[in-house]
Structure formats: C-alpha cells, structure tokens
Write a protein that holds these residues in place. Sequence first.
Motif, mmCIF file in Angstrom:
data_model
loop_
_atom_site.group_PDB
_atom_site.id
_atom_site.type_symbol
_atom_site.label_atom_id
_atom_site.label_comp_id
_atom_site.label_asym_id
_atom_site.label_seq_id
_atom_site.Cartn_x
_atom_site.Cartn_y
_atom_site.Cartn_z
ATOM 1 N N LEU A 135 37.491 50.758 32.694
ATOM 2 C CA LEU A 135 37.856 49.531 33.452
ATOM 3 C C LEU A 135 38.503 49.827 34.696
ATOM 4 O O LEU A 135 37.995 49.210 36.073
ATOM 5 N N ILE A 136 39.318 50.790 34.853
ATOM 6 C CA ILE A 136 40.388 50.972 36.047
ATOM 7 C C ILE A 136 39.115 51.693 36.953
ATOM 8 O O ILE A 136 39.170 51.329 38.122
ATOM 9 N N SER A 137 38.443 52.638 36.438
ATOM 10 C CA SER A 137 37.321 53.256 37.492
ATOM 11 C C SER A 137 36.390 52.113 38.105
ATOM 12 O O SER A 137 36.241 52.283 39.349
ATOM 13 N N PHE A 138 35.933 51.355 37.223
ATOM 14 C CA PHE A 138 35.253 50.256 37.634
ATOM 15 C C PHE A 138 35.742 49.391 38.841
ATOM 16 O O PHE A 138 35.419 49.218 39.921
ATOM 17 N N VAL A 139 36.883 49.142 38.557
ATOM 18 C CA VAL A 139 37.595 48.144 39.531
ATOM 19 C C VAL A 139 38.019 48.935 40.908
ATOM 20 O O VAL A 139 38.065 48.260 42.001
ATOM 21 N N ARG A 140 38.285 50.319 40.851
ATOM 22 C CA ARG A 140 38.551 50.905 42.014
ATOM 23 C C ARG A 140 37.426 51.205 42.726
ATOM 24 O O ARG A 140 37.438 50.858 43.913
ATOM 25 N N GLU A 141 36.324 51.529 41.940
ATOM 26 C CA GLU A 141 35.166 51.897 42.733
ATOM 27 C C GLU A 141 34.586 50.488 43.604
ATOM 28 O O GLU A 141 33.799 50.648 44.518
ATOM 29 N N ASN A 142 34.591 49.576 42.712
ATOM 30 C CA ASN A 142 34.183 48.338 43.290
ATOM 31 C C ASN A 142 35.079 47.388 44.096
ATOM 32 O O ASN A 142 35.025 46.388 44.407
#
Length: 442
Positions: free
Chosen positions: A54-61
């Motif tokens: 989730l954290i990766s997704f939030v950062r990337e997007n």
Amino acid sequence: MKVLVIGKGAREHALCWRLHQSQSVWRLYCAPGNPGINQLAEPVAVEPGNFPALISFVRENKIDLTIVGPEDPLAAGIVDEFRAAGLAIFGPTRAASRLETSKSFAKSVMQSARVRTAPYRVFDDDNDARAYVRSLDRPLVVKADGLALGKGVTVCADRAGALAAIDAAMTEAKFGAAGKRVVIEEFLTGEEVSFFALCHGEDAVAFGLFQDHKAAFDGDRGPNTGGMGAYSPLPQFGADLEDRVMREIVRPVLHEMAVRGTLFTGLLFAGLMIDGGGEINVIEFNARFGDPETEALMMRFDGDLAATLLAAAEGRIADADVRLSPRSAVTVILASGGYPEAYRKGIPIFGLDRIEGAVPSDLKVQWAMKKIRVKVFHAGTALKNGQLVTDGGRVLAVTAMASNLETAVTAAYQAADMIEFEGKHLRRDIAHRGLACGGRPA
Ligand code: AMP
Ligand code: GLY
C-alpha cells in the motif's frame, strides 16, 4: 487531490460515493474495492493488510490522502506505518485504536475519565471469572477483550449463561487470543444509539447520531449481526443529546487519551445506551466509521468529504465541514439467507438496474417527483462472468433519503423489494423506534 480508500464493503462504497462527488478529489482509488465501488474508484489489487504494498502504491501514485475503512488494518498499525513514511492518512494509530481493540483498555480509560459505563471486572483467569459470576445474581454481559468479528459479546440472562460464555471464551478459546482476557460487566437497559465524532487529539466535532439494528430478526430478536439497518437523525431524542455526548463522553475520553500519550485522531464511534432517566452510558467504542451507519451518514452529508477528513487528519478540526442535511436517511441491509450463521455465496442478484440503471421504472419517476434519493451500496457482491452475485453475509445496503422518516422508510423498502436474489433476508422494521414517536423531533 488523489485519494485512496481502504476496504471493500458498503461503508467504503458510501465513502467513495461522496469522495467521487468531492470538488477537491480528481482521482479516486480503492484497495481492494468491490463491484459497486469500482464504478466510482479505480480498484487497487492489494489487500488492506499488506502495508508495504500500500505504501509503495501511495508513493508511486502520489496519493494525497488515504482513508481507512475497517478496524483490522488500524489494529495492525497502518496509521503508524504511513506516518513513519511521511504519508497523510485518516485514522487512529495502533495504540489509540485500543479504544476498540481492547475492551479492558476502553473501560480503564472511561474509569479514569469518569465517563459513565457499566460497572465491570477484568479477568485473565477462568476460575476467577467463574467465582465472580457465582458471587452475583443478576444479568451480566461477558465480553472477549479483543476483536472477535463482532461475536465476542454474550449477553447472559442468568448465571448458567455467564458460566457458559466464560467456558467458550477462556477455556475453549472460541475467539482465539481475543478471548483469553474477558471483561464481565453489568447488563444495561435502555435505547442503543451510535454517535460519531471527528477527532484530532483533544479537538473534536460531532458527526452524526444514528440507530443501528444489530439483531438478525424483526423485533430485535435472533443472533447479533454486523448490523441490519440504520437511520439518522433520531426524532426520539432532543437536540441537546449530541452536545451532552460531546461534553460527558467524547471530550473527557480524548483528554484521557492525551494524558496517556495516545492521542486519538480519526473517527471515534461511541456505542451508547440511553436509559429511561436520560442517563447516557457507553457500551463500547469503535475507532472507525460504523457500518451501516456510514451509509445513512453519507446520504445526509453533502460537503467535500476529502477536504473534511484531511482537515481532521491535519488537526484543523475547525475547517472540517460536518453539516448534515436535516432530512431523514434510512439504510436497509439485504443479507444472505442464514446470515450471521452459514450462508451460500455466488447467488445471482437481479433488479438493481431498475433502481439505478437506465431501465425506466414508475417508482424512479415517483421518487424524482417527491425529491426522494435512493442509492444502493454494495456490501458483499462479486462479478461472475459479468453477472452480479452475492459474496458475503451482508450483500447490499439499500439507502433512501426523504424529507421525513416515514417517506424515507417507505422508499428504502420499495427499493429493497425491487432487488431479488435467492435466500434474500431483510428486517422489515428498520427505524421502528423513530417511527413510533411519530418520526418528528420530540
Ligand atoms: P458490542 O459487540 O460491544 O457492540 O456488543 C454487542 C451488543 O451487545 C451491543 O450492541 C449491545 O446490544 C449488547 N451489549 C453490550 N454490552 C452491554 C451491556 N453492558 N448491557 C446491555 N447490552 C450490552
Ligand atoms: N454498526 C456497528 C459497527 O459498525 O460496528
């Protein structure tokens, strides 16, 4: 802003529905979403417990705000992890979520804060618990301390029932680790209500008063469920009730949380019992939006939800727009046959298009003329080869809003009756207490 909602039920569908209409939101995601949510938000195929993904997704997007629906990720510390990563998130930390995840913790906070709640004792030893129950002769409630999928509370009419509940929780470990410790408290009588407050540390503002219907069958009979329907506002209570709850309960509890170094930020849900004399006792706290209360709340709320929750998350409670429509909103849950016990999944659902789709229906015209708003939120549905099917105990949350409670109830049931699936179960008496007082403020 770009917003991510975490969860997959009707509560999250209702939140996404409002977020989708928020001026400030230009991109909306939901992890993992459901067929109803996915019409409004882009689905993210990550489970709510997978924090690194989730954290990766939030950062990337470059997501600006994440909103957490269910309690499990809160209990597992999603807010702590997001904050450590410097990401904005709406919800309490793991330590503050203990108001929901540990009943003994919540009780001790209330005791220190001098908030009214049922007298209680906490036990870690089953023999001590049995000895205590044998020493008393009155109805008791036995509660597993931790999260037990809403099944950890047993209301016991007599001593034998209380002893059996202790056996189940402590000796047979029916709720696993959640029941190793139990809280035993006195049985309270009165009328149950749900109260929401948006909080940041010691700042808070009221965000709605609701009545849920937890029993499976009409007349509040049968086993406890996650909730079979809700409505708001509550005409049977005077306008001062919300102020009293803020003064007598929410503010003292938030202050005590601050004293303990566990500031509470997010949505505080107080489950209350109001007795005949008007005294307000706390039954429990939840650290998140309630379901089905949130479906009714989102009907009445028409501010910018993302801006409101971001203001709360950032400690700008004064900027949170929490105005609710004075109109009445009612949610009726359509459940699978057998729920809350065993039930089948994968049963085709028909009729939704008559309520929401392009298919004309006389009722839709009538609703439009009478300014009735109807919306069906998906609780437990899935798509199988393009066909909508049941996928949970609570399947759909049919919600209507009208200028008075009676009309809202009628419209909700008209819509509920247009939807068909094998085994469909619903309560026919949602909002009966509000209707009994005439549906208008006392
Ligand atoms: P909970 O899971 O804590 O929401 O409890 C489930 C339900 O049990 C509540 O909604 C109440 O109806 C009931 N309950 C819990 N505690 C008490 C109590 N002390 N007195 C009466 N009913 C209670
Ligand atoms: N409606 C009760 C709950 O969300 O726990």
